[in-house]
Design a protein around this motif. Structure first.
Motif, PDB file in Angstrom:
ATOM      1  N   GLU A 171       2.093  -9.337  -2.807  1.00 50.76           N
ATOM      2  CA  GLU A 171       3.474  -8.946  -2.525  1.00 50.76           C
ATOM      3  C   GLU A 171       4.272 -10.196  -2.145  1.00 50.76           C
ATOM      4  N   TRP A 172       5.231 -10.558  -3.014  1.00 54.25           N
ATOM      5  CA  TRP A 172       6.015 -11.776  -2.795  1.00 54.25           C
ATOM      6  C   TRP A 172       7.389 -11.492  -2.197  1.00 54.25           C
ATOM      7  N   ASP A 173       7.935 -10.324  -2.416  1.00 56.23           N
ATOM      8  CA  ASP A 173       9.332 -10.066  -2.083  1.00 56.23           C
ATOM      9  C   ASP A 173       9.548  -9.634  -0.640  1.00 56.23           C
ATOM     10  N   GLN A 174       8.494  -9.258   0.049  1.00 56.75           N
ATOM     11  CA  GLN A 174       8.648  -8.757   1.413  1.00 56.75           C
ATOM     12  C   GLN A 174       7.550  -9.317   2.297  1.00 56.75           C
ATOM     13  N   ARG A 175       7.929  -9.763   3.473  1.00 56.16           N
ATOM     14  CA  ARG A 175       6.924 -10.228   4.431  1.00 56.16           C
ATOM     15  C   ARG A 175       6.049  -9.053   4.865  1.00 56.16           C
ATOM     16  N   SER A 176       4.776  -9.302   5.092  1.00 52.87           N
ATOM     17  CA  SER A 176       3.863  -8.234   5.479  1.00 52.87           C
ATOM     18  C   SER A 176       4.225  -7.680   6.852  1.00 52.87           C
ATOM     19  N   HIS A 177       4.077  -6.363   7.002  1.00 51.64           N
ATOM     20  CA  HIS A 177       4.340  -5.733   8.294  1.00 51.64           C
ATOM     21  C   HIS A 177       3.306  -6.156   9.337  1.00 51.64           C
ATOM     22  N   TYR A 178       2.087  -6.350   8.898  1.00 55.43           N
ATOM     23  CA  TYR A 178       1.005  -6.805   9.771  1.00 55.43           C
ATOM     24  C   TYR A 178       0.600  -8.206   9.343  1.00 55.43           C
ATOM     25  N   SER A 179       0.044  -8.959  10.282  1.00 56.16           N
ATOM     26  CA  SER A 179      -0.284 -10.345   9.982  1.00 56.16           C
ATOM     27  C   SER A 179      -1.648 -10.449   9.308  1.00 56.16           C
ATOM     28  N   PHE A 180      -2.012 -11.669   8.970  1.00 55.08           N
ATOM     29  CA  PHE A 180      -3.293 -12.009   8.356  1.00 55.08           C
ATOM     30  C   PHE A 180      -4.446 -11.913   9.351  1.00 55.08           C
ATOM     31  N   LYS A 181      -4.147 -11.714  10.618  1.00 59.71           N
ATOM     32  CA  LYS A 181      -5.103 -11.940  11.712  1.00 59.71           C
ATOM     33  C   LYS A 181      -6.451 -11.248  11.514  1.00 59.71           C
ATOM     34  N   GLU A 182      -6.438 -10.084  10.879  1.00 67.20           N
ATOM     35  CA  GLU A 182      -7.676  -9.332  10.705  1.00 67.20           C
ATOM     36  C   GLU A 182      -8.710 -10.102   9.877  1.00 67.20           C
ATOM     37  N   ALA A 183      -8.269 -11.094   9.107  1.00 67.99           N
ATOM     38  CA  ALA A 183      -9.191 -11.848   8.255  1.00 67.99           C
ATOM     39  C   ALA A 183     -10.106 -12.758   9.064  1.00 67.99           C
ATOM     40  N   VAL A 184      -9.640 -13.227  10.224  1.00 62.54           N
ATOM     41  CA  VAL A 184     -10.458 -14.093  11.072  1.00 62.54           C
ATOM     42  C   VAL A 184     -10.767 -13.459  12.424  1.00 62.54           C
ATOM     43  N   LEU A 185     -10.052 -12.401  12.762  1.00 60.79           N
ATOM     44  CA  LEU A 185     -10.293 -11.640  13.982  1.00 60.79           C
ATOM     45  C   LEU A 185     -10.313 -10.158  13.622  1.00 60.79           C
ATOM     46  N   PRO A 186     -11.432  -9.641  13.169  1.00 58.21           N
ATOM     47  CA  PRO A 186     -11.480  -8.225  12.783  1.00 58.21           C
ATOM     48  C   PRO A 186     -11.041  -7.322  13.926  1.00 58.21           C
ATOM     49  N   ILE A 187     -10.367  -6.230  13.601  1.00 59.60           N
ATOM     50  CA  ILE A 187      -9.909  -5.295  14.629  1.00 59.60           C
ATOM     51  C   ILE A 187     -11.081  -4.819  15.472  1.00 59.60           C
ATOM     52  N   THR A 188     -12.175  -4.467  14.821  1.00 56.72           N
ATOM     53  CA  THR A 188     -13.420  -4.119  15.510  1.00 56.72           C
ATOM     54  C   THR A 188     -14.511  -5.010  14.965  1.00 56.72           C
ATOM     55  N   MET A 198       0.852  -1.179   0.000  1.00 57.71           N
ATOM     56  CA  MET A 198       0.000   0.000   0.000  1.00 57.71           C
ATOM     57  C   MET A 198       0.891   1.232   0.000  1.00 57.71           C
ATOM     58  N   ALA A 199       0.991   1.849  -1.165  1.00 56.12           N
ATOM     59  CA  ALA A 199       1.927   2.950  -1.370  1.00 56.12           C
ATOM     60  C   ALA A 199       1.542   4.172  -0.544  1.00 56.12           C
ATOM     61  N   GLY A 200       2.560   4.737   0.130  1.00 58.50           N
ATOM     62  CA  GLY A 200       2.365   5.964   0.884  1.00 58.50           C
ATOM     63  C   GLY A 200       1.596   5.811   2.175  1.00 58.50           C
ATOM     64  N   GLU A 201       1.318   4.573   2.610  1.00 58.06           N
ATOM     65  CA  GLU A 201       0.545   4.358   3.829  1.00 58.06           C
ATOM     66  C   GLU A 201       1.391   3.813   4.970  1.00 58.06           C
ATOM     67  N   GLY A 202       2.719   3.948   4.839  1.00 58.44           N
ATOM     68  CA  GLY A 202       3.610   3.473   5.883  1.00 58.44           C
ATOM     69  C   GLY A 202       3.718   4.443   7.052  1.00 58.44           C
ATOM     70  N   MET A 203       4.742   4.247   7.869  1.00 59.16           N
ATOM     71  CA  MET A 203       4.927   5.066   9.060  1.00 59.16           C
ATOM     72  C   MET A 203       5.114   6.535   8.707  1.00 59.16           C
ATOM     73  N   TYR A 204       5.761   6.780   7.572  1.00 55.81           N
ATOM     74  CA  TYR A 204       5.965   8.146   7.096  1.00 55.81           C
ATOM     75  C   TYR A 204       5.294   8.294   5.740  1.00 55.81           C
ATOM     76  N   SER A 205       5.086   9.549   5.319  1.00 54.13           N
ATOM     77  CA  SER A 205       4.310   9.806   4.117  1.00 54.13           C
ATOM     78  C   SER A 205       4.972   9.272   2.856  1.00 54.13           C
ATOM     79  N   ASP A 206       6.288   9.087   2.895  1.00 55.12           N
ATOM     80  CA  ASP A 206       6.991   8.609   1.699  1.00 55.12           C
ATOM     81  C   ASP A 206       7.355   7.131   1.799  1.00 55.12           C
ATOM     82  N   THR A 207       6.726   6.411   2.713  1.00 56.64           N
ATOM     83  CA  THR A 207       7.024   4.987   2.869  1.00 56.64           C
ATOM     84  C   THR A 207       5.763   4.154   2.613  1.00 56.64           C
TER      85      THR A 207
END
Length: 344
Positions: free
Chosen positions: A53-70, A29-38
């Motif tokens: 995305e194959w080249d980099q492990r996700s910063h957040y896990s899959f967990k939201e798919a079975v345990l929604p944040i809210t 997700m472009a531009g949605e990192g910790m800083y505006s240019d990340t």
């Protein structure tokens, strides 16, 4: 059964999946990192094969798919209570690395086999298919080999892209039929096929962790935990990116001023933040950040195993990467192991 697909055929398969499933996987997700240019890599709905995305492990896990944040559990009025519908109307197909598939096993223990079954988790969990993402190289901070989570057989399909196309291993009759309709022949029926057609798994990590087998009460009183009183800022980010953290809190949201109509929500929570262990009368079980760090670490490498027979941590390394104070969970575990050896 193994298949070899050309990229164009894989795209067609992806489109067919989309008709019947909600496709979820790690995407940049472009531009949605910790800083505006990340950028940030996190799980979201996939529109195209190229979104994965194959080249980099996700910063957040899959967990939201079975345990929604809210997650809304039910709605209430003065006289009625109505259970909320499931968050997804269609079944989901989730693309995961091996460590995250092992994490689902941990979530199942907590929500399905820990004294009672959670129906809100169950209705999402029963409607997912797991697609293993090939992982030929270790990520920088991961220690899945040490945790024994670098390999898995618990998947419905496995996918590994390569220079010659996409390799697919299917344990799913519906997928076999789709591949036949696409004209894909099993690999073992093709000339010069490899009989050991297997998913890509990492065999070694740069980070290695030693899990202590026996811990006594002296570890609880060890001075090392006090170091985290000042280092940890209690942000809870390590919990929120962890694929095996399951803690939540409850919120009642009122629609009217009289408080007789509204909804009850389950919301992700963190054992590392202020207020989590507050009790009536102004008490708090763990005020110091070092105490919270101790609770989290020992739960991941000791307490969970006492109940379920295996470690809770899957060695994904996300907590090490996300910490703003550069606190390393893996380094802490090795310190605990060294301390346990000294005591013995």
């Amino acid at each position: 059964m193994g298949y070899q697909l050309q990229i164009e055929d894989m795209k067609r398969l992806f489109d067919r999946w989309k008709a019947d499933y909600t496709l979820l996987g790690p995407r940049r997700m472009a531009g949605e990192g910790m800083y505006s240019d990340t950028d940030v890599v996190r799980y979201g709905e996939l529109e195209n094969w190229e979104d994965l995305e194959w080249d980099q492990r996700s910063h957040y896990s899959f967990k939201e798919a079975v345990l929604p944040i809210t997650q809304i559990l039910f709605y209430f009025t003065e006289e009625t209570v109505t259970e909320a519908q499931a968050e997804r109307r269609k079944p989901a197909l989730i693309f995961l690395r091996s460590c995250d598939i092992h994490a689902i096993k941990r979530l199942d223990e907590i929500y399905l086999r820990n004294r009672f079954e959670d129906r809100y988790y169950r209705r999402l969990r029963d409607n997912i298919k797991l697609v293993l993402m090939g992982c030929p190289l270790s990520c920088d901070s991961g220690f899945c080999v040490s945790m024994g989570t670098n390999r898995t057989e618990d998947y419905d399909a496995a996918v590994s892209p390569g220079a010659e196309g996409v390799r697919i291993i299917s344990k799913w009759a519906e997928l076999d039929r789709e591949l036949e309709r696409l004209g894909a022949a099993p690999v073992d029926s093709q000339p010069d096929s490899q009989p050991d057609f297997q998913p890509d798994f990492p065999e070694e990590n740069a980070v290695k962790v030693e899990i202590p087998e026996h811990l006594d009460s002296s570890v609880i009183q060890a001075p090392l935990w006090k170091e985290y009183d000042s280092r940890c800022v209690g942000c809870g980010r390590c919990n929120f990116v962890c694929p095996t953290c399951t803690c939540f809190t409850m919120q009642d949201i009122y629609y009217t001023d009289n408080g007789r109509a509204g909804e009850r929500r389950r919301v992700h929570a963190s054992c590392m933040v202020d207020g989590y262990t507050d009790v009536a009368g102004g008490g708090c079980y763990r005020k110091a950040n070092g105490e919270r760090m101790r609770f989290k670490v020992l739960h991941k490498i000791s307490d969970f195993k006492k109940q379920f027979g295996y470690q809770m941590c899957v060695g994904c390394g996300r907590c090490d990467d996300i910490c703003p104070e550069y606190i390393s969970f893996s380094a802490c575990v090795n310190r605990v192991a060294a301390l346990a050896k000294e005591e013995n």
